[in-house]
Write a protein that holds these residues in place. Sequence first.
Motif, PDB file in Angstrom:
ATOM      1  N   CYS A   4       0.839  -1.212   0.000  1.00  0.00           N
ATOM      2  CA  CYS A   4       0.000   0.000   0.000  1.00  0.00           C
ATOM      3  C   CYS A   4       0.867   1.252   0.000  1.00  0.00           C
ATOM      4  CB  CYS A   4      -0.931  -0.002   1.211  1.00  0.00           C
ATOM      5  SG  CYS A   4      -2.263  -1.205   1.131  1.00  0.00           S
ATOM      6  N   TYR A   5       1.899   1.232   0.813  1.00  0.00           N
ATOM      7  CA  TYR A   5       2.833   2.362   0.853  1.00  0.00           C
ATOM      8  C   TYR A   5       3.465   2.567  -0.519  1.00  0.00           C
ATOM      9  CZ  TYR A   5       7.135   4.905   1.861  1.00  0.00           C
ATOM     10  OH  TYR A   5       8.174   5.813   1.829  1.00  0.00           O
ATOM     11  N   ARG A   6       3.832   1.479  -1.165  1.00  0.00           N
ATOM     12  CA  ARG A   6       4.467   1.561  -2.487  1.00  0.00           C
ATOM     13  C   ARG A   6       3.480   2.057  -3.553  1.00  0.00           C
ATOM     14  NH1 ARG A   6      10.068  -0.147  -2.871  1.00  0.00           N
ATOM     15  NH2 ARG A   6      10.492  -1.100  -0.866  1.00  0.00           N
ATOM     16  N   ILE A   7       2.213   1.682  -3.432  1.00  0.00           N
ATOM     17  CA  ILE A   7       1.211   2.226  -4.358  1.00  0.00           C
ATOM     18  C   ILE A   7       1.127   3.738  -4.179  1.00  0.00           C
ATOM     19  CG2 ILE A   7      -1.284   2.369  -4.824  1.00  0.00           C
ATOM     20  CD1 ILE A   7      -1.398  -0.666  -4.385  1.00  0.00           C
ATOM     21  N   ALA A   8       1.122   4.179  -2.933  1.00  0.00           N
ATOM     22  CA  ALA A   8       1.059   5.616  -2.661  1.00  0.00           C
ATOM     23  C   ALA A   8       2.272   6.347  -3.234  1.00  0.00           C
ATOM     24  CB  ALA A   8       0.954   5.870  -1.159  1.00  0.00           C
ATOM     25  N   LYS A   9       3.408   5.673  -3.260  1.00  0.00           N
ATOM     26  CA  LYS A   9       4.622   6.264  -3.840  1.00  0.00           C
ATOM     27  C   LYS A   9       4.694   6.079  -5.352  1.00  0.00           C
ATOM     28  CE  LYS A   9       8.561   6.123  -2.075  1.00  0.00           C
ATOM     29  NZ  LYS A   9       9.886   5.770  -1.598  1.00  0.00           N
ATOM     30  N   ARG A  10       3.671   5.451  -5.917  1.00  0.00           N
ATOM     31  CA  ARG A  10       3.581   5.176  -7.359  1.00  0.00           C
ATOM     32  C   ARG A  10       4.705   4.272  -7.856  1.00  0.00           C
ATOM     33  NH1 ARG A  10       0.569  10.165 -10.032  1.00  0.00           N
ATOM     34  NH2 ARG A  10      -0.528  10.821  -8.181  1.00  0.00           N
ATOM     35  N   ASP A  11       5.086   3.348  -7.008  1.00  0.00           N
ATOM     36  CA  ASP A  11       6.107   2.365  -7.371  1.00  0.00           C
ATOM     37  C   ASP A  11       5.509   1.379  -8.375  1.00  0.00           C
ATOM     38  OD1 ASP A  11       7.923   0.278  -7.516  1.00  0.00           O
ATOM     39  OD2 ASP A  11       8.104   0.004  -5.356  1.00  0.00           O
ATOM     40  N   PRO A  12       6.125   1.209  -9.544  1.00  0.00           N
ATOM     41  CA  PRO A  12       5.572   0.285 -10.540  1.00  0.00           C
ATOM     42  C   PRO A  12       5.572  -1.177 -10.085  1.00  0.00           C
ATOM     43  CG  PRO A  12       7.637   1.262 -11.324  1.00  0.00           C
ATOM     44  CD  PRO A  12       7.302   1.908 -10.015  1.00  0.00           C
ATOM     45  N   ASP A  13       6.380  -1.520  -9.090  1.00  0.00           N
ATOM     46  CA  ASP A  13       6.444  -2.892  -8.581  1.00  0.00           C
ATOM     47  C   ASP A  13       5.634  -3.092  -7.298  1.00  0.00           C
ATOM     48  OD1 ASP A  13       8.177  -3.683 -10.650  1.00  0.00           O
ATOM     49  OD2 ASP A  13       9.907  -2.902  -9.549  1.00  0.00           O
ATOM     50  N   ALA A  14       4.752  -2.151  -6.987  1.00  0.00           N
ATOM     51  CA  ALA A  14       4.005  -2.204  -5.724  1.00  0.00           C
ATOM     52  C   ALA A  14       3.173  -3.472  -5.583  1.00  0.00           C
ATOM     53  CB  ALA A  14       3.116  -0.973  -5.597  1.00  0.00           C
ATOM     54  N   LEU A  15       2.577  -3.929  -6.656  1.00  0.00           N
ATOM     55  CA  LEU A  15       1.700  -5.103  -6.563  1.00  0.00           C
ATOM     56  C   LEU A  15       2.458  -6.374  -6.221  1.00  0.00           C
ATOM     57  CD1 LEU A  15      -0.841  -4.524  -9.484  1.00  0.00           C
ATOM     58  CD2 LEU A  15      -1.072  -3.984  -7.045  1.00  0.00           C
ATOM     59  N   SER A  16       3.774  -6.382  -6.424  1.00  0.00           N
ATOM     60  CA  SER A  16       4.557  -7.580  -6.101  1.00  0.00           C
ATOM     61  C   SER A  16       4.598  -7.844  -4.598  1.00  0.00           C
ATOM     62  CB  SER A  16       5.978  -7.451  -6.660  1.00  0.00           C
ATOM     63  OG  SER A  16       6.684  -6.427  -5.987  1.00  0.00           O
ATOM     64  N   TRP A  17       4.231  -6.868  -3.789  1.00  0.00           N
ATOM     65  CA  TRP A  17       4.210  -7.043  -2.339  1.00  0.00           C
ATOM     66  C   TRP A  17       2.962  -7.772  -1.857  1.00  0.00           C
ATOM     67  CZ3 TRP A  17       8.147  -6.246   0.953  1.00  0.00           C
ATOM     68  CH2 TRP A  17       9.245  -5.557   0.446  1.00  0.00           C
ATOM     69  N   PHE A  18       1.947  -7.850  -2.709  1.00  0.00           N
ATOM     70  CA  PHE A  18       0.695  -8.506  -2.343  1.00  0.00           C
ATOM     71  C   PHE A  18       0.720  -9.959  -2.785  1.00  0.00           C
ATOM     72  CE2 PHE A  18      -0.255  -4.020  -2.737  1.00  0.00           C
ATOM     73  CZ  PHE A  18      -1.034  -3.769  -1.623  1.00  0.00           C
ATOM     74  N   ASN A  19      -0.001 -10.800  -2.069  1.00  0.00           N
ATOM     75  CA  ASN A  19      -0.141 -12.203  -2.437  1.00  0.00           C
ATOM     76  C   ASN A  19      -1.254 -12.294  -3.476  1.00  0.00           C
ATOM     77  OD1 ASN A  19      -0.488 -14.948  -2.653  1.00  0.00           O
ATOM     78  ND2 ASN A  19      -0.993 -15.283  -0.502  1.00  0.00           N
ATOM     79  N   ILE A  20      -0.876 -12.134  -4.741  1.00  0.00           N
ATOM     80  CA  ILE A  20      -1.845 -12.158  -5.833  1.00  0.00           C
ATOM     81  C   ILE A  20      -2.022 -13.612  -6.269  1.00  0.00           C
ATOM     82  CG2 ILE A  20      -2.441 -11.268  -8.125  1.00  0.00           C
ATOM     83  CD1 ILE A  20      -2.158  -9.049  -6.035  1.00  0.00           C
ATOM     84  N   SER A  21      -2.911 -14.304  -5.578  1.00  0.00           N
ATOM     85  CA  SER A  21      -3.209 -15.702  -5.863  1.00  0.00           C
ATOM     86  C   SER A  21      -4.612 -15.979  -5.340  1.00  0.00           C
ATOM     87  CB  SER A  21      -2.201 -16.621  -5.158  1.00  0.00           C
ATOM     88  OG  SER A  21      -2.372 -16.555  -3.753  1.00  0.00           O
ATOM     89  N   ALA A  22      -5.122 -17.166  -5.644  1.00  0.00           N
ATOM     90  CA  ALA A  22      -6.444 -17.541  -5.126  1.00  0.00           C
ATOM     91  C   ALA A  22      -6.425 -17.556  -3.594  1.00  0.00           C
ATOM     92  CB  ALA A  22      -6.864 -18.893  -5.675  1.00  0.00           C
TER      93      ALA A  22
END
Length: 192
Positions: free
Chosen positions: A14-32
């Motif tokens: 979330c912090y990285r999204i706020a900083k507009r980091d292009p790799d921010a989503l890699s911090w989330f567990n994007i899986s089922a």
Amino acid sequence: MSLLQELSNSIIGCYRIAKRDPDALSWFNISAGGFWTSFAALVLSIPVYLIHSYIIFSVSPDIIQQTNMNVELTAREFSIWPSFKPIIAWLAYLAVVLIVSKSADFANRYGTFVIVYNWSQFLINLLSLLLFILLYGLVGASLLTVAYFAFLCLAYFFLFMVISRTLAVNTGIAIGLVVLEFILSTVISLSL
């Protein structure tokens, strides 16, 4: 991954999204599994809502008067019911976005949106509680409304960033989904 690790990674995301980091989503567990685990954020928000409501009822008669609530309610009655309105709004918003996503052709990104939205809402709710406690102690009820409004504007701007990043939609659709969240949560808050 443990829930604590997923929570901390998601807060960093979330912090990285706020900083507009292009790799921010890699911090989330994007899986089922990450999709379902992200609903722990909703469960973790319940005590935050309860504490927030209880503090408003207990220490702030000025705020209670502004809400036009029946002051004869007990602290328990006041803190429990309003605490579930945001949960209902949260789930209703996810349901509406699901419906919209199917007709607007971004249903394949809905799962990522839910994961990030859930964790970001938990963070926003926690920050809101901490800000309320800090500001109420520092400025009192008079300036609290102005400060809280500024925080709310920032929270909605962050929601715009989450929507833009996770759903990969244009600015108009992102703004529409932010406005939809505001209207839905306001209607639920006022009508239940």
